[in-house]
Design a protein around this motif. Structure first.
Motif, mmCIF file in Angstrom:
data_model
loop_
_atom_site.group_PDB
_atom_site.id
_atom_site.type_symbol
_atom_site.label_atom_id
_atom_site.label_comp_id
_atom_site.label_asym_id
_atom_site.label_seq_id
_atom_site.Cartn_x
_atom_site.Cartn_y
_atom_site.Cartn_z
ATOM 1 N N GLY A 51 0.784 -1.221 0.000
ATOM 2 C CA GLY A 51 0.000 0.000 0.000
ATOM 3 C C GLY A 51 0.815 1.269 0.000
ATOM 4 N N SER A 52 1.711 1.429 0.972
ATOM 5 C CA SER A 52 2.528 2.642 1.060
ATOM 6 C C SER A 52 3.863 2.317 1.715
ATOM 7 C CB SER A 52 1.808 3.712 1.883
ATOM 8 O OG SER A 52 1.725 3.315 3.248
ATOM 9 N N LYS A 53 4.783 3.257 1.620
ATOM 10 C CA LYS A 53 6.082 3.053 2.244
ATOM 11 C C LYS A 53 5.927 2.943 3.757
ATOM 12 C CE LYS A 53 9.029 6.163 3.426
ATOM 13 N NZ LYS A 53 9.970 7.298 3.453
ATOM 14 N N GLU A 54 5.042 3.756 4.344
ATOM 15 C CA GLU A 54 4.834 3.728 5.780
ATOM 16 C C GLU A 54 4.361 2.351 6.238
ATOM 17 O OE1 GLU A 54 3.908 6.204 3.749
ATOM 18 O OE2 GLU A 54 5.520 7.509 4.511
ATOM 19 N N GLN A 55 3.445 1.770 5.465
ATOM 20 C CA GLN A 55 2.954 0.439 5.819
ATOM 21 C C GLN A 55 4.045 -0.611 5.670
ATOM 22 O OE1 GLN A 55 -0.454 0.746 3.067
ATOM 23 N NE2 GLN A 55 -1.795 0.274 4.793
ATOM 24 N N LEU A 56 4.918 -0.425 4.704
ATOM 25 C CA LEU A 56 6.028 -1.356 4.509
ATOM 26 C C LEU A 56 7.034 -1.235 5.654
ATOM 27 C CD1 LEU A 56 7.580 -3.443 2.962
ATOM 28 C CD2 LEU A 56 8.358 -1.663 1.367
ATOM 29 N N LEU A 57 7.274 -0.015 6.126
ATOM 30 C CA LEU A 57 8.182 0.182 7.252
ATOM 31 C C LEU A 57 7.632 -0.492 8.512
ATOM 32 C CD1 LEU A 57 9.249 3.929 6.821
ATOM 33 C CD2 LEU A 57 10.643 1.891 6.400
ATOM 34 N N VAL A 58 6.340 -0.342 8.749
ATOM 35 C CA VAL A 58 5.723 -0.968 9.912
ATOM 36 C C VAL A 58 5.790 -2.491 9.791
ATOM 37 C CG1 VAL A 58 3.509 -1.368 11.080
ATOM 38 C CG2 VAL A 58 4.199 0.953 10.470
ATOM 39 N N ALA A 112 14.252 6.956 14.908
ATOM 40 C CA ALA A 112 14.089 8.301 14.343
ATOM 41 C C ALA A 112 12.683 8.479 13.789
ATOM 42 C CB ALA A 112 15.125 8.526 13.239
ATOM 43 N N ASP A 113 12.161 7.442 13.133
ATOM 44 C CA ASP A 113 10.832 7.516 12.535
ATOM 45 C C ASP A 113 9.749 7.629 13.608
ATOM 46 O OD1 ASP A 113 9.181 7.391 10.101
ATOM 47 O OD2 ASP A 113 8.463 5.493 10.919
ATOM 48 N N ALA A 114 10.030 7.095 14.803
ATOM 49 C CA ALA A 114 9.049 7.134 15.886
ATOM 50 C C ALA A 114 8.731 8.554 16.327
ATOM 51 C CB ALA A 114 9.555 6.324 17.084
ATOM 52 N N GLN A 115 9.602 9.511 15.981
ATOM 53 C CA GLN A 115 9.342 10.898 16.346
ATOM 54 C C GLN A 115 8.160 11.479 15.568
ATOM 55 O OE1 GLN A 115 11.199 12.098 18.956
ATOM 56 N NE2 GLN A 115 11.906 9.981 18.860
ATOM 57 N N ARG A 116 7.841 10.855 14.421
ATOM 58 C CA ARG A 116 6.730 11.379 13.615
ATOM 59 C C ARG A 116 5.635 10.349 13.359
ATOM 60 N NH1 ARG A 116 6.174 9.567 8.780
ATOM 61 N NH2 ARG A 116 7.769 8.332 7.735
ATOM 62 N N SER A 117 5.971 9.070 13.499
ATOM 63 C CA SER A 117 5.001 8.011 13.230
ATOM 64 C C SER A 117 4.476 7.415 14.523
ATOM 65 C CB SER A 117 5.647 6.912 12.380
ATOM 66 O OG SER A 117 4.814 5.773 12.318
ATOM 67 N N LEU A 124 7.653 0.414 19.202
ATOM 68 C CA LEU A 124 8.882 0.516 19.986
ATOM 69 C C LEU A 124 8.585 0.570 21.484
ATOM 70 C CD1 LEU A 124 10.970 2.968 17.772
ATOM 71 C CD2 LEU A 124 11.280 0.503 18.046
ATOM 72 N N VAL A 125 7.495 1.232 21.854
ATOM 73 C CA VAL A 125 7.095 1.275 23.262
ATOM 74 C C VAL A 125 6.707 -0.118 23.738
ATOM 75 C CG1 VAL A 125 5.303 2.078 24.857
ATOM 76 C CG2 VAL A 125 6.411 3.697 23.305
#
Length: 234
Positions: A51-58, A112-117, A124-125
């Motif tokens: 679907g998207s890069k964000e979904q792939l990162l997750v 680093a991505d957790a600061q915005r996502s 991570l939490v």
């Protein structure tokens, strides 16, 4: 049109490619085109599956957590005492797969991505809570619970801190040295309680319940052992 039966293969290739791209780039600012190129597929196919890069990162961080879960479960199968279970968690945290340069770089990128996502931050939490919970579970059998919590915080900080130092190449420290440092810390902290009787804790759930969604993962209660990593979710 994707070939029938190729979806699992393509998905794995894209997850592996994301890890490689993050490691090469050193940040989550990679593009879907870069990831697709690493995987040997078209950007359109990558979008089709995730679907998207964000979904792939997750999906990639969940995959890392899932791999870590499997490694921990295998490691504790041969651990018979609380102290052995602690060592199993430490060894797994610095397992060759987890300590690979691209994996460390990917974890730094995720932090680093957790600061915005919000989704990345949540994962991570959950990972941090699960690591702490599993460390406390074994430590509580070796010392009073209030001290177990304190020692677990220190051990978790060492694990994550050594990862960061390795990722930043701050010092030339190996996985073996990282394990030794964390083991030395636990040994020194627990030496004080060597002759102190500890009230037995309630029975632990089966090892199979260890999950990154519930803590660092997807099942629920912590396994009877020790992050991260530190440290997947189903």
């Amino acid at each position: 049109m994707p070939k029938v039966g190729m979806e699992p293969v393509r998905r794995k290739a894209l997850l592996d490619a994301t890890l490689k791209a993050l490691g090469d780039h050193g940040s989550p600012a990679v593009t879907m085109s870069e990831i697709a190129r690493h995987a040997g597929v078209s950007p359109a196919l990558a979008h089709h599956y995730f679907g998207s890069k964000e979904q792939l990162l997750v999906a990639t961080i969940r995959n890392l957590l899932r791999q870590l879960r499997d490694d921990v479960v295998k490691a504790i199968q041969h651990a018979h005492t609380p102290r052995e279970r602690l060592s199993a968690v430490i060894r797994t945290s610095f397992h060759a797969d987890q300590f690979a340069p691209e994996t460390i770089a990917a974890w730094l990128a995720f932090y680093a991505d957790a600061q915005r996502s919000e989704e990345t931050r949540r994962l991570l939490v959950l990972y941090a809570r699960r690591l702490r919970s599993n460390l406390v579970a074994s430590l509580a059998a070796l010392c009073p619970r209030e001290h177990a919590i304190r020692i677990a915080e220190g051990a978790a900080a060492l694990i994550d801190g050594l990862y960061i130092r390795q990722g930043l190449r701050a010092v030339p420290i190996s996985a073996e040295a990282s394990i030794a440092l964390t083991e030395d810390y636990l040994t020194a902290q627990l030496r004080v309680f060597a002759d102190v009787p500890v009230i037995a804790a309630a029975p632990h759930p089966p090892a199979g319940t260890f999950s990154p969604q519930a803590g660092r993962r997807t099942d629920a209660a912590p396994i009877p052992v020790p992050s991260a990593r530190l440290r997947g979710e189903g």
